[in-house]
Design a protein around this motif. Structure first.
Motif, PDB file in Angstrom:
ATOM      1  N   LEU A 193      -4.079   0.863  -3.591  1.00  0.00           N
ATOM      2  CA  LEU A 193      -4.161   2.028  -2.722  1.00  0.00           C
ATOM      3  C   LEU A 193      -5.575   2.386  -2.310  1.00  0.00           C
ATOM      4  CD1 LEU A 193      -1.646   4.345  -4.622  1.00  0.00           C
ATOM      5  CD2 LEU A 193      -1.260   3.257  -2.416  1.00  0.00           C
ATOM      6  N   LEU A 223       3.292   7.714  -9.421  1.00  0.00           N
ATOM      7  CA  LEU A 223       2.117   7.778  -8.549  1.00  0.00           C
ATOM      8  C   LEU A 223       2.456   8.322  -7.174  1.00  0.00           C
ATOM      9  CD1 LEU A 223      -0.132   4.659  -9.205  1.00  0.00           C
ATOM     10  CD2 LEU A 223      -0.230   6.947 -10.174  1.00  0.00           C
ATOM     11  N   ARG A 224       3.731   8.150  -6.738  1.00  0.00           N
ATOM     12  CA  ARG A 224       4.109   8.691  -5.439  1.00  0.00           C
ATOM     13  C   ARG A 224       3.992  10.221  -5.445  1.00  0.00           C
ATOM     14  NH1 ARG A 224       7.002   7.524  -0.915  1.00  0.00           N
ATOM     15  NH2 ARG A 224       7.402   5.394  -1.556  1.00  0.00           N
ATOM     16  N   LEU A 225       4.357  10.839  -6.584  1.00  0.00           N
ATOM     17  CA  LEU A 225       4.243  12.299  -6.679  1.00  0.00           C
ATOM     18  C   LEU A 225       2.780  12.734  -6.563  1.00  0.00           C
ATOM     19  CD1 LEU A 225       6.727  12.917  -9.654  1.00  0.00           C
ATOM     20  CD2 LEU A 225       7.147  13.293  -7.204  1.00  0.00           C
ATOM     21  N   GLN A 281       0.351  11.046  -5.117  1.00  0.00           N
ATOM     22  CA  GLN A 281      -0.116  10.766  -3.761  1.00  0.00           C
ATOM     23  C   GLN A 281       0.314  11.867  -2.796  1.00  0.00           C
ATOM     24  OE1 GLN A 281       1.631   7.356  -1.701  1.00  0.00           O
ATOM     25  NE2 GLN A 281      -0.426   6.699  -1.064  1.00  0.00           N
ATOM     26  N   GLU A 282       1.569  12.299  -2.928  1.00  0.00           N
ATOM     27  CA  GLU A 282       2.066  13.353  -2.046  1.00  0.00           C
ATOM     28  C   GLU A 282       1.358  14.679  -2.327  1.00  0.00           C
ATOM     29  OE1 GLU A 282       6.208  13.310  -2.853  1.00  0.00           O
ATOM     30  OE2 GLU A 282       6.633  11.588  -1.543  1.00  0.00           O
ATOM     31  N   GLN A 317      -1.765  -0.473  -9.133  1.00  0.00           N
ATOM     32  CA  GLN A 317      -1.324   0.279  -7.957  1.00  0.00           C
ATOM     33  C   GLN A 317      -2.477   1.063  -7.338  1.00  0.00           C
ATOM     34  OE1 GLN A 317       2.403   2.324  -7.373  1.00  0.00           O
ATOM     35  NE2 GLN A 317       3.043   1.743  -9.440  1.00  0.00           N
ATOM     36  N   GLU A 340       0.848  -1.190   0.000  1.00  0.00           N
ATOM     37  CA  GLU A 340       0.000   0.000   0.000  1.00  0.00           C
ATOM     38  C   GLU A 340       0.887   1.245   0.000  1.00  0.00           C
ATOM     39  OE1 GLU A 340      -2.853  -0.021   3.077  1.00  0.00           O
ATOM     40  OE2 GLU A 340      -3.944  -1.767   2.328  1.00  0.00           O
ATOM     41  N   GLU A 341       1.736   1.294  -1.006  1.00  0.00           N
ATOM     42  CA  GLU A 341       2.678   2.406  -1.132  1.00  0.00           C
ATOM     43  C   GLU A 341       2.858   2.670  -2.622  1.00  0.00           C
ATOM     44  OE1 GLU A 341       7.366   3.470  -0.147  1.00  0.00           O
ATOM     45  OE2 GLU A 341       6.503   1.547   0.445  1.00  0.00           O
ATOM     46  N   ALA A 342       2.633   3.888  -3.047  1.00  0.00           N
ATOM     47  CA  ALA A 342       2.726   4.221  -4.461  1.00  0.00           C
ATOM     48  C   ALA A 342       4.164   4.147  -4.938  1.00  0.00           C
ATOM     49  CB  ALA A 342       2.167   5.614  -4.703  1.00  0.00           C
ATOM     50  N   LEU A 343       4.321   3.682  -6.175  1.00  0.00           N
ATOM     51  CA  LEU A 343       5.640   3.585  -6.796  1.00  0.00           C
ATOM     52  C   LEU A 343       5.714   4.537  -7.982  1.00  0.00           C
ATOM     53  CD1 LEU A 343       6.007  -0.318  -6.860  1.00  0.00           C
ATOM     54  CD2 LEU A 343       6.866   1.266  -5.124  1.00  0.00           C
TER      55      LEU A 343
END
Length: 507
Positions: free
Chosen positions: A501, A428-430, A432-433, A497, A422-425
Motif C-alpha cells: 500500500l 487493515l481495510r478498517l 485504511q477507511e 500489505q 493495492e487494496e487492504a485486506l
C-alpha cells in the motif's frame, strides 16, 4: 597489441630483451608504484622508474606478473641479476633491460609514440587517418616553435603529441603516459582560471611556470564558437607574436580534424550503445566478440540534477577516469553500464566503479550506482539488469553504492508486496477507511511500529511524533482493528500489505 619482441626491436638502441616470454604482448604503459599498489594490469608494459635495488626489482616483477602485465622494464644493472631473471622466468613474464645511461623520460615518449601509432595503424581503427593527421600536425606545430606540443580535447584527454617530449617536465611525462592531464595539474590550471578562459575566448593563454612545471602556451581550438580542444606547447618563455599567430592558424586546421574525429567517435559510440542495449534486452548474438572477459555486473547509474543529462554526465566521468571505451547505454529511460566483476581495480571493473562514485561525491557530484548480481554468461546480463532495477527501487537515495545481494531482504519484501493488490485486506481495510475519513495516519504508524519492534521511541522518531503520541495511536489501532501483533504470521501479513500500500494515497 604489440609483441614485446617487436617493441624491443624497434628501440634496440635503448632496450634489450633479458627474459623472453612466449606470446607476450602490450598495448599500454604503467609506471610502477608498488607502495601504492600500482603494478600494471593485463596488456601493460610496466616501467620500473623508481626501482633502485634488487629487492624492489623482485617485488615489481612478481607483482606485475600476478597482475597479468605483458612485461617489465628495469635498468640493465638490475635486469642482469640472476635472481631477478630467475624470478621473471618462474613467474612467466617478459623482462626488458634499459641501458643504464638512458633517460626514463626519453624512453616514455618513445614507447608511447610506438604504441599509439601502432594502435591507429591502417585497418586498426576507423579514425586512424584522423589520428595520424593529428600526430603530423603536432609535429608541424612543434617545428614552428621548436618546442614539444600536445593536442588535447576539451576533457583534457591527449589525442596526439609531437616528438621531443623528453625535453619537458614531469607533468608532461605523466600526461603522455596516461593519455590525460594528471588530476593535480588540472586542479592547478583550474585554480588559475586557464580552462575558463579557453572555454570563453579564442585568445591564446600563456601559463607561467608553477610548482616545478615549465611555462605553457595554450591555443584554444574552436569551430563555430564551440570549444573543441587545445594545443599545448611547453616553452621556456612567452613566444613572439608572429609564432603565436602561426599556431592560431594551425588551430583552425586542427579544428577540422577534431570535428571529423568527433563525428567518427559519435558513430562508434552509437554502434556500441546499440549492441549494449541489445544484450541488456536479451539479444546475445555475437556478444562474446566484443564483451570483455566475464563475469560481469549490470549497474544502473544515476545522477542528481537534470535527468536528461545522466548519460552525458556519466560518460564524461568514466572517460576522465581512464575508461576510454565505457560500456554504457540508455535503455527505457535509465542509464546502465556493464562492468567486470573482478577483484582488481582496473578501469571498467566493479571495484573501480565504486571508487569513481566515492571520489565524485567527495568532489560534489552526486552520483549513485546500483548493481545486479554477477552474470557469468552474456545471456544472464538481462537478469542482472532487472536486479539492478530492483536494487535501485529499494535503496535509499542517500546511499551511493548498492549491490543486489546487499539489499536482498528489501528486495524479497518488494517482490512479495508486488504480488499483492493495492487494496487492504482484513482489519487493515478498517484502518485504511478510517484514515481516509478522519485524516488520521494509522497505517503509517503501524508500519513504523512493526519496523522498530520493542522500540517505541525509535518508531516515533521515524514518523516525527512524540513517543506518547505513538503509544496513543497504537492503542487506537488495537481498538479499531483488533490485530493480534503477537502472532508472527499476522505481523508478516500486515507488513507485506503495508508495503503493497505504500504507493497508494495516504493522509
Amino acid at each position: 597489441m604489440l609483441a614485446v619482441t617487436d617493441l624491443v626491436g624497434t628501440l634496440s638502441g635503448l632496450l634489450t630483451l633479458a627474459v623472453p616470454h612466449e606470446g607476450a604482448e602490450v598495448d599500454d604503459l604503467t609506471i610502477a608504484e608498488p607502495a601504492h599498489g600500482v603494478v600494471g594490469q593485463p596488456g601493460d608494459l610496466v616501467l620500473g622508474v623508481g626501482v633502485d635495488g634488487p629487492q624492489g626489482a623482485l617485488t615489481v616483477v612478481a607483482d606485475a606478473a600476478a597482475a597479468g602485465a605483458g612485461g617489465v622494464v628495469l635498468r640493465r644493472s638490475l635486469g642482469r641479476r640472476r635472481d631477478v631473471r630467475s624470478r621473471a622466468r618462474r613467474d612467466g613474464i617478459a623482462l626488458v633491460e634499459l641501458a643504464d645511461q638512458a633517460s626514463w623520460a626519453h624512453l616514455v615518449w618513445l614507447l608511447r609514440g610506438v604504441l599509439d601509432r601502432a594502435a591507429v595503424g591502417p585497418g586498426r581503427r576507423e579514425d586512424a587517418p584522423v589520428q595520424d593527421d593529428l600526430f603530423a600536425l603536432a609535429d608541424a606545430a612543434a617545428g614552428l616553435v621548436d618546442a614539444p606540443v600536445t593536442i588535447e580535447d576539451a576533457q583534457s584527454r591527449v589525442l596526439a603529441y609531437s616528438s621531443r617530449q623528453d625535453l619537458t617536465d614531469p607533468a608532461r611525462v605523466s600526461t603522455i603516459v596516461g593519455r590525460r592531464v594528471p588530476d593535480e595539474v588540472l586542479a592547478t590550471l583550474r585554480a588559475q582560471g586557464v580552462f575558463r578562459r579557453l572555454a570563453r575566448s579564442s585568445e591564446p593563454v600563456y601559463v607561467p611556470a608553477s610548482g616545478g612545471t615549465k611555462p605553457r602556451l595554450v591555443v584554444p581550438v574552436r569551430a563555430g564558437g564551440e570549444w573543441l580542444g587545445s594545443i599545448w606547447v611547453v616553452v621556456e618563455q612567452r613566444p613572439p607574436a608572429a609564432l603565436v599567430a602561426e599556431l592560431v592558424q594551425t588551430s583552425a586546421v586542427v579544428a577540422l580534424h577534431l570535428l571529423r574525429l568527433r563525428a567518427q567517435s559519435d558513430l562508434s559510440r552509437r554502434v556500441a550503445a546499440d549492441r549494449l542495449r541489445g544484450v541488456l534486452s536479451g539479444s546475445t548474438a555475437g556478444a562474446d566478440e566484443w564483451l570483455p572477459p566475464g563475469p560481469w555486473r549490470v549497474a544502473a547509474l544515476g545522477a542528481a540534477g537534470d535527468a536528461g543529462r545522466t548519460l552525458d554526465v556519466w560518460e564524461s566521468v568514466l572517460r576522465r577516469q581512464a575508461w576510454n571505451s565505457p560500456l554504457i547505454a540508455e535503455l527505457d529511460g535509465r542509464v546502465y553500464a556493464v562492468v567486470r566483476d573482478t577483484d582488481d581495480a582496473a578501469p571498467g571493473s566493479w571495484p573501480w566503479l565504486c571508487a569513481v562514485v566515492e571520489r565524485a561525491r567527495r568532489e560534489g557530484l552526486d552520483l549513485v550506482v546500483r548493481a545486479g548480481r554477477p552474470a557469468h554468461q552474456p545471456a544472464a546480463l538481462e537478469r542482472s539488469r532487472s536486479e539492478a532495477q530492483e536494487a535501485d527501487r529499494v535503496t535509499p537515495s542517500a546511499e551511493a553504492v548498492a549491490r543486489h545481494e546487499d539489499v536482498w531482504a528489501q528486495v524479497t519484501i518488494a517482490r512479495a508486496a508486488a504480488a499483492l493488490p493495492e487494496e487492504a485486506l482484513g482489519p487493515l481495510r478498517l484502518l485504511q477507511e478510517h484514515d481516509a475519513v478522519h485524516a488520521t495516519d494509522h497505517l503509517r504508524t503501524l508500519a513504523a511500529w512493526l519496523d522498530h519492534p520493542g522500540a517505541p521511541s525509535a518508531a516515533a522518531r521515524a514518523i516525527h511524533v512524540h513517543p506518547n503520541t505513538m503509544r496513543y495511536r497504537m492503542n487506537r489501532v488495537a481498538d479499531l482493528a483488533g490485530l493480534d501483533l503477537d502472532d508472527p504470521a499476522v505481523r508478516l501479513a500486515v507488513r507485506l500489505q503495508l508495503a503493497a500500500l505504500e504507493g497508494a494515497p495516504t493522509a
